[in-house]
Design a protein around this motif. Structure first.
Motif, PDB file in Angstrom:
ATOM      1  N   CYS A 178      -2.795 -10.987  -9.115  1.00 35.76           N
ATOM      2  CA  CYS A 178      -2.972 -12.268  -9.801  1.00 35.76           C
ATOM      3  C   CYS A 178      -2.823 -12.183 -11.316  1.00 35.76           C
ATOM      4  CB  CYS A 178      -4.304 -12.883  -9.403  1.00 35.76           C
ATOM      5  SG  CYS A 178      -4.366 -13.266  -7.626  1.00 35.76           S
ATOM      6  N   ASP A 179      -3.025 -11.023 -11.906  1.00 34.33           N
ATOM      7  CA  ASP A 179      -2.854 -10.864 -13.348  1.00 34.33           C
ATOM      8  C   ASP A 179      -1.390 -10.726 -13.761  1.00 34.33           C
ATOM      9  OD1 ASP A 179      -5.573 -10.983 -13.798  1.00 34.33           O
ATOM     10  OD2 ASP A 179      -5.832  -8.812 -13.746  1.00 34.33           O
ATOM     11  N   TRP A 180      -0.479 -10.729 -12.786  1.00 30.97           N
ATOM     12  CA  TRP A 180       0.931 -10.466 -13.066  1.00 30.97           C
ATOM     13  C   TRP A 180       1.840 -11.626 -12.681  1.00 30.97           C
ATOM     14  CZ3 TRP A 180       1.414  -6.423 -16.085  1.00 30.97           C
ATOM     15  CH2 TRP A 180       0.376  -5.482 -16.082  1.00 30.97           C
ATOM     16  N   CYS A 181       1.258 -12.804 -12.424  1.00 24.20           N
ATOM     17  CA  CYS A 181       2.093 -13.935 -12.000  1.00 24.20           C
ATOM     18  C   CYS A 181       1.532 -15.264 -12.495  1.00 24.20           C
ATOM     19  CB  CYS A 181       2.240 -13.958 -10.484  1.00 24.20           C
ATOM     20  SG  CYS A 181       0.697 -14.200  -9.566  1.00 24.20           S
ATOM     21  N   ASP A 182       2.402 -16.266 -12.466  1.00 24.77           N
ATOM     22  CA  ASP A 182       2.000 -17.630 -12.797  1.00 24.77           C
ATOM     23  C   ASP A 182       1.481 -18.371 -11.572  1.00 24.77           C
ATOM     24  OD1 ASP A 182       2.862 -17.934 -15.671  1.00 24.77           O
ATOM     25  OD2 ASP A 182       4.742 -17.247 -14.768  1.00 24.77           O
ATOM     26  N   LYS A 183       1.961 -17.959 -10.407  1.00 25.91           N
ATOM     27  CA  LYS A 183       1.503 -18.542  -9.140  1.00 25.91           C
ATOM     28  C   LYS A 183       1.455 -17.442  -8.089  1.00 25.91           C
ATOM     29  CE  LYS A 183       3.173 -23.277  -9.587  1.00 25.91           C
ATOM     30  NZ  LYS A 183       3.860 -24.365  -8.889  1.00 25.91           N
ATOM     31  N   PHE A 184       0.462 -17.567  -7.203  1.00 19.87           N
ATOM     32  CA  PHE A 184       0.319 -16.616  -6.099  1.00 19.87           C
ATOM     33  C   PHE A 184       0.321 -17.388  -4.790  1.00 19.87           C
ATOM     34  CE2 PHE A 184      -2.152 -14.433  -2.899  1.00 19.87           C
ATOM     35  CZ  PHE A 184      -1.598 -13.164  -2.905  1.00 19.87           C
ATOM     36  N   TYR A 185       1.145 -16.928  -3.836  1.00 22.81           N
ATOM     37  CA  TYR A 185       1.210 -17.544  -2.508  1.00 22.81           C
ATOM     38  C   TYR A 185       0.947 -16.513  -1.426  1.00 22.81           C
ATOM     39  CZ  TYR A 185       3.501 -21.822  -4.150  1.00 22.81           C
ATOM     40  OH  TYR A 185       3.784 -23.007  -4.769  1.00 22.81           O
ATOM     41  N   TRP A 186       0.297 -16.968  -0.384  1.00 27.53           N
ATOM     42  CA  TRP A 186       0.259 -16.251   0.885  1.00 27.53           C
ATOM     43  C   TRP A 186       1.422 -16.795   1.701  1.00 27.53           C
ATOM     44  CZ3 TRP A 186      -3.024 -12.360   1.447  1.00 27.53           C
ATOM     45  CH2 TRP A 186      -4.206 -12.368   0.706  1.00 27.53           C
ATOM     46  N   ALA A 187       2.116 -15.928   2.422  1.00 24.57           N
ATOM     47  CA  ALA A 187       3.137 -16.364   3.375  1.00 24.57           C
ATOM     48  C   ALA A 187       2.723 -15.833   4.737  1.00 24.57           C
ATOM     49  CB  ALA A 187       4.517 -15.848   2.990  1.00 24.57           C
TER      50      ALA A 187
END
Length: 156
Positions: A71-80
């Motif tokens: 989470c510290d490395w992205c603008d958005k986080f998704y589960w797929a």
């Protein structure tokens, strides 16, 4: 979507198809500076970084304690998730349903069930990450064109 057993590469394929339709480019298996490796990392036309963590079974999901490190490395986080998994398993507080997005995918396509909340990266980190991811993608392309380059590759 396919209702049979779906593998992680098939979920990744479906997510990549969804992203391509939306104008995003994605790269699988991207190592992060903190030692973790993402299942998929995508970049949109504005330079936003999206990380996708793929899960195809309940055991796979519950056995993963490393995902918060992304989470510290992205603008958005998704589960797929594969279609056979009940999305309700991600409603537990530990999976941050208030901020993480949810995609359901098989090899033929994907659908966003819940949008991810924006959590903007600092400009310096975004610049460094975009450069790092771009270099990784170009290196992979060069090695695909000439596999002999892999043996003598020097970071720099």
């Amino acid at each position: 979507m396919n209702s049979g057993a779906v593998t992680a590469p098939e979920v990744a394929r479906g997510v990549c198809r969804l992203f391509a339709q939306a104008g995003l480019v994605a790269l699988p298996e991207v190592p992060l500076p903190n030692g973790r490796r993402t299942d998929l990392t995508a970049i949109d036309a504005k330079g936003n970084i999206i990380i996708v963590e793929i899960k195809v079974s309940r055991a796979d999901l519950h056995g993963d304690a490393k995902w918060p490190d992304y989470c510290d490395w992205c603008d958005k986080f998704y589960w797929a998730l594969a279609p056979g998994l009940d999305p309700a398993i991600l409603s537990e507080e530990a999976y941050r349903p208030e901020s993480s997005g949810l995609i359901v995918a098989d090899r033929y396509g994907a659908a966003i069930v819940r949008e991810a909340q924006d959590c903007k990266l600092a400009p310096a980190r975004r610049k460094a990450e975009l450069l790092r991811i771009g270099r990784l993608a170009i290196r992979r392309s060069m090695i695909a064109a000439d596999p002999d380059l892999a043996a003598g590759w020097r970071e720099g």
